[in-house]
Enzyme design. Structure first.
Site, short mmCIF file in Angstrom:
data_model
loop_
_atom_site.label_atom_id
_atom_site.label_comp_id
_atom_site.label_asym_id
_atom_site.label_seq_id
_atom_site.Cartn_x
_atom_site.Cartn_y
_atom_site.Cartn_z
CB CYS A 1 21.97 39.57 12.51
SG CYS A 1 22.24 38.61 14.01
CB CYS B 1 25.25 38.55 13.83
SG CYS B 1 24.08 37.23 13.46
#
Length: 319
Positions: free
Chosen positions: A82, A79
Site C-alpha cells: 500500500c 501494508c
C-alpha cells in the site's frame, strides 16, 4: 485486473447502499469546523483532490461521484505494498487536474467500508461512478499502469454521464505546508525504479544504501517491502496454492504463498503457514524459514500485534 475498457458497464456486485445515509458535514456557516476527513458536497470545489474518508463520511463521496469519478484506495498502515502504491495514485490523480478525486480508506479504522467493498486483500483500488462501484485492480502496480487504468475509467465514467471536474481549495502539491525533505540519492534512485516497476534496480539501490550505512532503518524497511513486491510479481495465487498443497514441506512453494498472503493483507495466514512449516522441520532445515519470517516481520512492522504474536510463537518453537 477488472476490464474498464470503453463499452464496459457499471457493476453492482458490491452493495454500497448501506453507506448512503450517513450524517452530512455541517452546512456552510454552521458553528464549528467540519469533522476531519469529511468529504465535500458536489459543488464543484473540494478541499483537496486527495482526501481521507471514513465510514461516517463516505455517503458524501457517493454523492460527489455523480459529478466527478472517484477512485477509492483501500489501504492499511501495516501494508507495505500500500505504501508503494498510494503515492503513485496521488500523483496520477493530481496530474488529471480535477477529473478524478481520490478517496483514501484505512480499512483497519473503517470496518464498514472494508466490508462493503469486500476488501479481502489490499491494496485494493475501486472506482465509483454515479454511486456505483467499478472494481479496478488489487495489489501494487507500476505507475504507468495506474495511468492506463484511470484513462479507461474516465472513458467508462463519460459513457455513464459523469464528466464533471472539481477544483481543489488547497492540495498537497500546492499548499504552503512543510516541504518534504529531499531523498538521499540512492533512496531517490530506488523510488524512481519502483515507480517504473523495476524492482530489481530498486533492490540494488537499497542494498547499496545499506552497504554505505548499515544503520539506515528506512532503507532496511523499504528493502524488505521491495523484495516482497519483486517476489510476488507475476505469481498466480491459485497455482501457488496448488503447488504448496502438493508439496507441504517444499520451502519455495510455501514461501510463495506466504509472500502472496502478506502482499494481499492476509498477514496472520502467512505467519501461521511459515510457523507451521518451521515446527515440522529439523534444526538444520529451519534457517531459511526463520530468515523469511524475520524479513516479513520487518515488512509489517515490529509493533504490529500480529508480528508480536508470531514472534512469541517463533520463540516458543526455538526454545
Amino acid at each position: 485486473m477488472t476490464d474498464v475498457s470503453p463499452g464496459a458497464t457499471l457493476r453492482g456486485a458490491v452493495d454500497l447502499s448501506s453507506l448512503r445515509n450517513r450524517p452530512a458535514a455541517p452546512p456552510a456557516g454552521s458553528a464549528g469546523p467540519p469533522a476531519e476527513g469529511a468529504a465535500p458536497a458536489p459543488s464543484g470545489r473540494v478541499p483537496s483532490l486527495v482526501m481521507d474518508v471514513t465510514d461516517a463520511t463516505f455517503g458524501q463521496v457517493l454523492e460527489l461521484s455523480r459529478t466527478v469519478p472517484v477512485v477509492v484506495d483501500l489501504w492499511a498502515e501495516w501494508c507495505g505494498p500500500c505504501k508503494q502504491l498510494s503515492p503513485a495514485l496521488e500523483r496520477v490523480v493530481r496530474e488529471l487536474n480535477g477529473r478524478i478525486v481520490l478517496a483514501k480508506v484505512d480499512v483497519d479504522a473503517n470496518p464498514q467500508l472494508a466490508q462493503a467493498f469486500r476488501a479481502q486483500s489490499i491494496p485494493m483500488v475501486v472506482g465509483v461512478v454515479a454511486g456505483q462501484p467499478v472494481p479496478l485492480f488489487t495489489g501494487a502496480v507500476p505507475e504507468q499502469q495506474v495511468r492506463e487504468v484511470f484513462a479507461q475509467f474516465l472513458q467508462l465514467a463519460a459513457q455513464n454521464g459523469v464528466t464533471g471536474t472539481v477544483a481543489a481549495d488547497a492540495d498537497g502539491a500546492d499548499s504552503d505546508g512543510p516541504v518534504e525533505p529531499e531523498l538521499p540519492p540512492l533512496h531517490a534512485e530506488a523510488a524512481a525504479a519502483i515507480e517504473a516497476g523495476d524492482y530489481a534496480t530498486a533492490v540494488s539501490a537499497y542494498e547499496r544504501a545499506l552497504a554505505e550505512n548499515p544503520r539506515d532503518a528506512d532503507a532496511r524497511a523499504a528493502l524488505g517491502q521491495v523484495r516482497l513486491l519483486q517476489r510476488v510479481q507475476g505469481l498466480d495465487l491459485v497455482a501457488a496454492r496448488d503447488a504448496a498443497a502438493a508439496a507441504p514441506r517444499d520451502l519455495d512453494a510455501q514461501f510463495a504463498v506466504a509472500d502472496l498472503d502478506v502482499a494481499g493483507g492476509h498477514v496472520d495466514d502467512a505467519f501461521a503457514r511459515l510457523l507451521d512449516l518451521f515446527s515440522v522441520l529439523s534444526d538444520d532445515e529451519r534457517a531459511p524459514v526463520r530468515e523469511r519470517l524475520l524479513e516479513l516481520f520487518g515488512v509489517i512492522g515490529d509493533a504490529d500485534p500480529r508480528v508480536i504474536r508470531a514472534r512469541g510463537r517463533l520463540a516458543s518453537l526455538l526454545f
